[in-house]
Write an enzyme that holds these catalytic residues in place. Structure first.
Site, PDB file in Angstrom:
ATOM      1  CB  CYS A 102      -1.234  -8.673   2.083  1.00 53.56           C
ATOM      2  SG  CYS A 102      -1.101  -7.176   1.072  1.00 53.56           S
ATOM      3  CB  CYS A 216      -2.004  -1.735   5.964  1.00 49.21           C
ATOM      4  SG  CYS A 216      -0.341  -2.174   5.373  1.00 49.21           S
TER       5      CYS A 216
HETATM    6  N1  DGL Z   1       0.831  -5.295   4.161  1.00 50.65           N
HETATM    7  C1  DGL Z   1       0.055  -4.888   3.037  1.00 50.65           C
HETATM    8  C2  DGL Z   1      -1.408  -4.722   3.423  1.00 50.65           C
HETATM    9  O1  DGL Z   1      -1.872  -5.317   4.375  1.00 50.65           O
HETATM   10  C3  DGL Z   1       0.442  -3.701   2.209  1.00 50.65           C
HETATM   11  C4  DGL Z   1       1.789  -3.208   2.055  1.00 50.65           C
HETATM   12  C5  DGL Z   1       2.135  -2.710   0.674  1.00 50.65           C
HETATM   13  O2  DGL Z   1       1.757  -1.602   0.262  1.00 50.65           O
HETATM   14  O3  DGL Z   1       2.779  -3.507   0.012  1.00 50.65           O
HETATM   15  O4  DGL Z   1      -2.132  -4.006   2.776  1.00 50.65           O
END
Ligand code: DGL
Length: 292
Positions: A102, A216
């Protein structure tokens, strides 16, 4: 017995404790999982790359669905959740390595997590460097969450690797929900995709963008939709393959024994988890559990 979870010992100390001459990598239990962590399904884009390089690795895929989305939270909220949850998950599941799959959590909390957990941690940071190396026009777009795009971490990557380029950032948090819905089998609203494209294209210099950093982990799950909407001539870059290679390097020489039924772990029981099961199974995650 776990050499990974002795409270705050240095790696050198751990090596001294391996008295039979083997190094600590060989002492890792072959069933010990690699734990991938995200707020939701985004980290599956990293898991897909990890399966290519380490198909035999046991994996726990952990989603903090109780905290989703991270992108609209403050730095303090994200850091507290990530440190607390990874501490609990480490004690419970004894992973050999944790990947924070993430960008939001990594750009905010990676160094804090490394400070408190005595297990190798791999983070996910926006792939600005490879984008800067391959852009021809010199104009790079960056799509991330609102929390990610304002991080000093991203400023540092920009000044280190793309100082002579134009980097245009856009907070496309709506894409997170679209990716979550897509994996539950829902139709992606094309307006959501179009707003993300316009968010970059409509900025001064946006027409020149030939490379878009998907900063993301949810966004590569919308690769087909984004490709259609940006049109030909735009290349997408994300960090997943590089992260998978890094995990493989850090676990090199370790034994793996993987059951065919890896675990998807959630932080909150909710009805929508049932709709995710078919997608999770495509990634080899055949069991679901809620962290208690
Ligand atoms: N998958 C997460 C990232 O890579 C973000 C998603 C969220 O906002 O929770 O930033």
């Amino acid at each position: 017995m776990s050499f990974l979870f002795r409270p705050v010992v240095s790696r050198r100390t751990v090596l001294r404790q391996a008295q039979d001459g083997r190094d600590w990598f060989e002492l890792v239990d072959s069933a010990a999982p690699i734990l991938l962590f995200d707020s939701g399904v985004g980290g599956l884009s990293v898991l897909a790359e990890l399966r290519k390089v380490l198909p035999q690795a046991p994996v726990i895929y952990a989603a903090d669905n109780g905290g989703l989305p991270y992108g609209t939270k403050t730095e303090a909220e994200v850091a507290a959740r990530v440190c607390g949850l990874l501490g609990r998950m480490s004690e419970r599941y004894r992973p050999r390595l944790i990947c924070i799959a993430c960008n939001t959590a990594s750009t905010i909390a990676l160094s804090m997590v490394r400070d408190v957990l005595n297990v190798p941690i791999v983070g996910t940071v926006p792939a600005i460097k490879p984008a800067a190396e391959t852009t021809r026009s010199g104009a790079i777009g960056l799509l991330g969450t609102a929390a990610t795009i304002r991080q000093a971490y991203v400023d540092r990557l920009e000044s280190e690797f793309a100082a002579d380029k134009t980097l245009l950032r856009f907070a496309a948090g709506e894409l997170v929900g679209a990716a979550e819905g897509k994996l539950r089998g829902e139709t992606v609203d094309p307006m959501v995709i179009d707003r993300a494209v316009a968010g970059l294209r409509d900025q001064p210099g946006g027409a020149e963008i030939d490379t878009v950093v998907l900063a993301c982990t949810h966004f590569p799950l919308l690769h087909a939709e984004l490709t259609d909407a940006f049109g030909p001539g735009v290349r997408f870059v994300d960090g997943a393959a590089g992260i998978a290679r890094r995990i493989a390097a850090l676990t090199g020489g370790q034994d793996f024994s993987r059951s065919a039924r890896d675990l998807a772990l959630f932080t909150k029981a909710e009805d929508s988890l049932a709709a995710l099961a078919p997608a999770l199974e495509r990634y080899g995650l055949f069991r679901q559990e809620v962290l208690t």
